[in-house]
Design a protein around this motif. Sequence first.
Motif, PDB file in Angstrom:
ATOM      1  N   GLN A 397       0.744  -0.987   0.068  1.00 59.30           N
ATOM      2  CA  GLN A 397      -0.025  -0.005   0.218  1.00 59.30           C
ATOM      3  C   GLN A 397       0.840   1.202  -0.087  1.00 59.30           C
ATOM      4  N   ALA A 418     -11.582   5.991   5.335  1.00 57.64           N
ATOM      5  CA  ALA A 418     -11.577   4.737   6.258  1.00 57.64           C
ATOM      6  C   ALA A 418     -10.721   3.531   5.871  1.00 57.64           C
ATOM      7  N   GLY A 419     -10.315   2.794   6.846  1.00 52.88           N
ATOM      8  CA  GLY A 419      -9.684   1.368   6.323  1.00 52.88           C
ATOM      9  C   GLY A 419      -8.466   1.672   6.732  1.00 52.88           C
ATOM     10  N   SER A 420      -7.383   0.829   6.159  1.00 55.03           N
ATOM     11  CA  SER A 420      -5.975   0.841   6.589  1.00 55.03           C
ATOM     12  C   SER A 420      -5.360   2.326   5.971  1.00 55.03           C
ATOM     13  N   MET A 421      -5.788   2.781   5.126  1.00 53.46           N
ATOM     14  CA  MET A 421      -5.434   3.993   4.346  1.00 53.46           C
ATOM     15  C   MET A 421      -5.164   5.328   5.133  1.00 53.46           C
ATOM     16  N   CYS A 445     -15.827   7.401   8.433  1.00 59.29           N
ATOM     17  CA  CYS A 445     -17.015   6.804   7.770  1.00 59.29           C
ATOM     18  C   CYS A 445     -16.692   5.985   6.490  1.00 59.29           C
ATOM     19  N   MET A 446     -16.783   4.603   6.554  1.00 63.15           N
ATOM     20  CA  MET A 446     -16.789   4.028   5.272  1.00 63.15           C
ATOM     21  C   MET A 446     -17.814   4.445   4.518  1.00 63.15           C
ATOM     22  N   GLY A 470     -10.819   1.897  -0.365  1.00 59.44           N
ATOM     23  CA  GLY A 470     -10.771   0.420  -0.127  1.00 59.44           C
ATOM     24  C   GLY A 470     -11.702  -0.404  -0.817  1.00 59.44           C
ATOM     25  N   MET A 476     -19.603  -0.652   0.190  1.00 53.91           N
ATOM     26  CA  MET A 476     -20.292  -0.218   0.939  1.00 53.91           C
ATOM     27  C   MET A 476     -21.151   0.748   0.283  1.00 53.91           C
ATOM     28  N   PHE A 501     -11.204  -6.314   4.758  1.00 50.13           N
ATOM     29  CA  PHE A 501     -10.970  -5.338   5.694  1.00 50.13           C
ATOM     30  C   PHE A 501      -9.398  -5.470   6.263  1.00 50.13           C
ATOM     31  N   LYS A 502      -8.304  -4.954   5.524  1.00 51.33           N
ATOM     32  CA  LYS A 502      -7.118  -5.150   5.994  1.00 51.33           C
ATOM     33  C   LYS A 502      -6.797  -4.535   7.315  1.00 51.33           C
ATOM     34  N   SER A 503      -7.515  -3.122   7.491  1.00 49.00           N
ATOM     35  CA  SER A 503      -7.197  -2.676   8.715  1.00 49.00           C
ATOM     36  C   SER A 503      -7.512  -3.416   9.736  1.00 49.00           C
ATOM     37  N   ILE A 504      -8.946  -3.601   9.791  1.00 50.33           N
ATOM     38  CA  ILE A 504      -9.560  -4.503  11.016  1.00 50.33           C
ATOM     39  C   ILE A 504      -8.866  -5.995  11.030  1.00 50.33           C
TER      40      ILE A 504
HETATM   41  C1  LIG Z   1     -19.492   2.365   8.139  1.00 50.66           C
HETATM   42  C2  LIG Z   1     -18.480   1.881   8.947  1.00 50.66           C
HETATM   43  N1  LIG Z   1     -18.440   0.526   9.174  1.00 50.66           N
HETATM   44  C3  LIG Z   1     -17.451   0.031   9.875  1.00 50.66           C
HETATM   45  C4  LIG Z   1     -16.417   0.621  10.081  1.00 50.66           C
HETATM   46  C5  LIG Z   1     -15.089  -0.259  10.932  1.00 50.66           C
HETATM   47  N2  LIG Z   1     -14.158  -0.330   9.875  1.00 50.66           N
HETATM   48  C6  LIG Z   1     -12.934   0.623   9.741  1.00 50.66           C
HETATM   49  S1  LIG Z   1     -12.043   0.256   8.556  1.00 50.66           S
HETATM   50  C7  LIG Z   1     -12.930  -1.117   7.892  1.00 50.66           C
HETATM   51  C8  LIG Z   1     -12.466  -1.791   6.962  1.00 50.66           C
HETATM   52  C9  LIG Z   1     -12.255  -1.282   5.378  1.00 50.66           C
HETATM   53  O1  LIG Z   1     -12.090  -2.020   4.661  1.00 50.66           O
HETATM   54  P1  LIG Z   1     -11.443  -1.312   3.180  1.00 50.66           P
HETATM   55  O2  LIG Z   1     -12.325  -0.323   2.775  1.00 50.66           O
HETATM   56  O3  LIG Z   1     -11.420  -2.613   2.310  1.00 50.66           O
HETATM   57  O4  LIG Z   1     -10.081  -1.019   3.778  1.00 50.66           O
HETATM   58  P2  LIG Z   1      -9.010  -1.587   4.189  1.00 50.66           P
HETATM   59  O5  LIG Z   1      -9.035  -1.864   5.803  1.00 50.66           O
HETATM   60  O6  LIG Z   1      -8.672  -2.926   3.685  1.00 50.66           O
HETATM   61  O7  LIG Z   1      -7.721  -1.018   3.821  1.00 50.66           O
HETATM   62  C10 LIG Z   1     -14.047  -1.110   8.871  1.00 50.66           C
HETATM   63  C11 LIG Z   1     -14.962  -2.534   8.571  1.00 50.66           C
HETATM   64  C12 LIG Z   1     -16.305   1.914   9.637  1.00 50.66           C
HETATM   65  N3  LIG Z   1     -15.225   2.525  10.011  1.00 50.66           N
HETATM   66  N4  LIG Z   1     -17.275   2.504   9.094  1.00 50.66           N
END
Ligand SMILES: Cc1ncc(C[n+]2csc(CCOP(=O)(O)OP(=O)(O)O)c2C)c(N)n1
Length: 632
Positions: A397, A418-421, A445-446, A470, A476, A501-504
């Motif tokens: 990444q 949101a996410g690992s980014m 907020c995803m 992500g 979503m 969901f890499k971050s989680i």
């Molecule tokens: C609406 C919402 N639901 C749940 C979460 C909890 N959450 C934070 S990051 C994440 C995963 C995001 O996945 P992705 O967009 O693929 O990013 P990645 O972690 O893979 O980089 C989740 C489920 C959130 N922040 N927002």
Amino acid sequence: MSQNSGRRLTMSQALLAFLKQQYVERDGEQTPFFAGCFGIFGHGNIGGLGQALQQMPDFRYYQVRNEQAAVHAAAAYAKVKNRLQTFVCISSIGPGATNMITGAAVATINRLPVLLLPGDIFARRNVAPVLQQLETEHSQDMSVNDCFKPVSRYWDRINRPDQLLMSLPEAIRVLTSPAETGAVTLALPQDVQAEAFEYPAAFFRKRVWRIPRNRPDRQAVEQAAQLIRSSKRPMIVAGGGVIYSGATDALRDFVDRTGIPVGETMAGKGSLLYDNPLNLGAIGVTGTLAANRVAKDADLVIGIGTRYTDFTTASKTAFQNPAVRFINVNVTAFDAGKHFGLSLIGDAMVTLEELTTLLEGYHVDSEYRLKSCGLHEEWETEVDRIYAIRNRPLPSQGEILGAVNELSSPDAIMLNAAGSMPGDLHKLWRTRHPKNYHMEYGYSCMGYEIAGGLGAKMAAPERDVYVIVGDGSYLMLSSELVTSIQEGYKLIVVLIDNAGFKSIGSLSRSLGQEGFGTRFVYPKDGALPGDSAGDSVQPLAIDFAMNARSLGAHVIACESYDELTAALGDAVKTDRTTVITIKSDRYVGVPGYDCWWDVQVAEVSDMASVREAREAWEEMRAKERYFLESGD
Ligand SMILES: Cc1ncc(C[n+]2csc(CCOP(=O)(O)OP(=O)(O)O)c2C)c(N)n1
Ligand SMILES: [Mg+2]
């Protein structure tokens, strides 16, 4: 004009006519406060607001695909405009309305103005229960719109058309107040929306809301200057308030003259440009080694426009000097009082200017300055290292984000949520203008990403807008790709597909929970496999490229770093929203740098890995501070 020479209008027509006349003025510059209206029609607003919007085409209506996305777009628009302009978001009753609640929370938590007008159940009640009405046996004065109350800075229900006369001025006062702003909700019963009333002509006069630059209490500023003069290792924590106030030049000047180094929060990144030698970069959980090292020993923290979230304070472990004190510059008394700090309640720009004057001749020890500049340099080398990783078979990444940074125009906007980014971007993004880094991390907020990208592009059509999203967030809420194409607001979307969901997943592993429930794979033996299952899983066959193409986007699917760089070159030349898909490694991550985040770990467990994680957690938990010693 006499109060009696009124105009007979429906409540909806009057509302829009009033909104069109609201202007804001800051530093002598005037702009209309509302840029238009996002929404979706249903039976709860078609005959009211729908009719009024059709009749008033100069208050532009934009059709969106999802009401939550509309609020994200409005919030992002307001963020790019430094809160000096925003959108109205309208919905039908019921699900259309409640779809906006998440967006309202985003806006309120990030202190961004949005005006929400959900339709509501009939005020006259005789035909109840109407379609989509929530009934309650103990009250008829309740609807799903009451759920907006905790996420709104002002909330009202307009049960009679004349109530607008009292409610709208309050709504605009709150929206335009830097200290109070957030989501404002006016619930509009569907029958009242279409009812006519003789509104006084004076109601529709042009009104200019001046955004003040309040200066703080004189004694408090003098005390702050004294505290700074007597400190040995002061540092600044720059938050979003620096940028919203337009105080970035004032901050640079203050830093140049005093030599005080700066750590930036998620909302405050861009307060200084990345190459300022005293910019230590991101602070906190997602902070740089430079900022977190300096924070650890700082004896004075000058927070400017920050809410001090747990990401900024590393869950209250970032500042370990037992004698640390806080000076908090903030328009909001609530934030200024945090950590028992010395409150400078005022606008960031004028407060910094006053402090600069009071600190004439003051400079930190040259040794301290040199140390800060050295840490800044070391950090730049670390960013270079991460940008240059060429992970195989799937790119990391860090290198993907590096490519976007290096191949996007310096005046572009990069947007993410949101996410690992966010963590990686907070550390690695090289910010080249104050609006270059657009991160929604108050609510993280995803689903904000693409909708927010649309709002950002509408606010700054002259800039390229790069949305980094992500695969999870994309699934979503990606529907506003369609709106961006419909309205000709081109986005460059970089979709990072790491199969889940890499971050989680990594958070889960850090708690000893093996990434359970975070991979996009089929169930195995009746359960969803986690990371311990390795490659012995069947991945979901999601074709993101085909999905985006089916919505009308131009799509470039990439398999490697080289293909990505070529795609980034091509994407600026396309005529419409372009989605670049790139697969990325789930496990190669950017490390943390002297930081911690408090996430609960099970106190008892059958799993040894969880028990181990709990032990580590207890050790760090003990470092969390209350800063009770900080005050006088
Ligand atoms: C609406 C919402 N639901 C749940 C979460 C909890 N959450 C934070 S990051 C994440 C995963 C995001 O996945 P992705 O967009 O693929 O990013 P990645 O972690 O893979 O980089 C989740 C489920 C959130 N922040 N927002
Ligand atoms: Mg993902």
